[in-house]
Design an enzyme around this catalytic site. Sequence first.
Site, PDB file in Angstrom:
ATOM      1  N   LYS A  48       0.843  -1.204   0.000  1.00 21.84           N
ATOM      2  CA  LYS A  48       0.000   0.000   0.000  1.00 21.84           C
ATOM      3  C   LYS A  48       0.881   1.258   0.000  1.00 21.84           C
ATOM      4  O   LYS A  48       2.075   1.182   0.329  1.00 21.84           O
ATOM      5  CB  LYS A  48      -0.914  -0.012   1.232  1.00 21.84           C
ATOM      6  CG  LYS A  48      -0.179   0.023   2.560  1.00 21.84           C
ATOM      7  CD  LYS A  48      -1.106  -0.330   3.724  1.00 21.84           C
ATOM      8  CE  LYS A  48      -0.367  -0.324   5.041  1.00 21.84           C
ATOM      9  NZ  LYS A  48      -1.169  -0.895   6.131  1.00 21.84           N
ATOM     10  N   TYR A 271      15.986  30.632   7.091  1.00 24.28           N
ATOM     11  CA  TYR A 271      14.833  31.404   7.560  1.00 24.28           C
ATOM     12  C   TYR A 271      14.935  31.654   9.058  1.00 24.28           C
ATOM     13  O   TYR A 271      15.178  30.735   9.835  1.00 24.28           O
ATOM     14  CB  TYR A 271      13.533  30.659   7.260  1.00 24.28           C
ATOM     15  CG  TYR A 271      13.121  30.746   5.807  1.00 24.28           C
ATOM     16  CD1 TYR A 271      12.759  31.962   5.232  1.00 24.28           C
ATOM     17  CD2 TYR A 271      13.109  29.607   5.010  1.00 24.28           C
ATOM     18  CE1 TYR A 271      12.389  32.039   3.891  1.00 24.28           C
ATOM     19  CE2 TYR A 271      12.732  29.673   3.668  1.00 24.28           C
ATOM     20  CZ  TYR A 271      12.372  30.890   3.122  1.00 24.28           C
ATOM     21  OH  TYR A 271      12.008  30.965   1.806  1.00 24.28           O
TER      22      TYR A 271
END
Length: 380
Positions: A48, A271
């Site tokens: 999956k 940042y």
Amino acid sequence: MVLGRAQESCSGHSRPTEAIVDLDRIGHNVTYLKSFLATGVALMAVVKADAYGHGALRVSKAALNAGAEWLGVALAEEAVELREAGIAAPILILGPSHDRQMDWAVRHGVDLTVFDEQHLLWAKMAAKRHRTRARIHLKLDTGMGRVGLIWDRLSKAWIEALADPDLHWIGLSTHFSASDTDPGATKTQLARFLDAIEYLRGQGALPSEIHAANSAAIMQYPGAHFTMVRAGIAVYGLKPYSQAVGLEPALKWRSEVAYIKVVGQDFAVGYAGTFRTAEAMQLLSVPVGYADGYRRGWSNVSDVLIGGHRYPVAGRVSMDQITVAVPLGIAVRVGDPVVLLGRDGEEEISAEELAGHIDSISYEVVTGIGKRVPRRYRGD
Ligand SMILES: *Cc1c(COP(=O)(O)O)cnc(C)c1O
């Protein structure tokens, strides 16, 4: 033809950030897991979520070649993709399906998980439309507390409903909530599942496939193997519980140094300047970021490997880039390989280590590697 050339020059992913999946290791892990099983017990490789981020089609083929008999997926869409690529092995959809998904599954000969009367109605309608029988597995909730019919609500009415001529009752299943960490809870679930099996046997209504074990249970609870086991994380070589041994991680996530600059002391990086250099050093830019699944939560805490040594991620992880701090005097060049996850010489950054930085699990790290990161394959 100018446009054609532009497309050509941009195809094939020129950015060096990639995930390399070693299919021989997938094969090794399947063989190793099979060594835990008595003869006649089948192994379902759970593929999956694009095989936990490793690539569903290539992993499915490698797992089947190595002796897996079944495939497990979460969604009908994932099963149909495998069928359309030519995979003929039995496939079970582990999660619930709605009516349209059941239609696709039945049309493609894919097994369904059911646990509600509504599911049986939808499965029967799909079977009639396609003039076939819907292959179904009844899922019991023995303590996971998620999907499934509560184990002691099995009844004669259910047995009759499952004997419907439009249905082919293939399997009975349950799922453990803590086979990695809690033997008590696992034993309670196992006892409830055994009760349900005894009840069905008493009614002469036991389906041919009985399955419960995920990776951690395969390796620790032989009494939970029944006729089939469902292996996910261990197929990829990641530890299903902390003491697990013998598995080989199949995925390596790598990039290359894109840019280097030498800076002085107290230089702010990224940042908000959350990292400041303590001394003069080299700052390396590596083209991977949170949009690729390199989690922002790894800012200032994770390491990468260059030349077999660990160096820290400095400052915030950006959307498309990270910065790595390397002391002066270490020889690095643009184009040098950078290992984000995997082994480099004697050092290794495991998915478990990366998960630990963000209170997560290896499953989330590998399924989170983004679409923008091409998967390349070795072996098989
Ligand atoms: C995902 C899943 C598995 C595989 O679990 P692992 O811990 O990865 O081995 C098994 N069964 C069900 C129902 C699942 O959803």
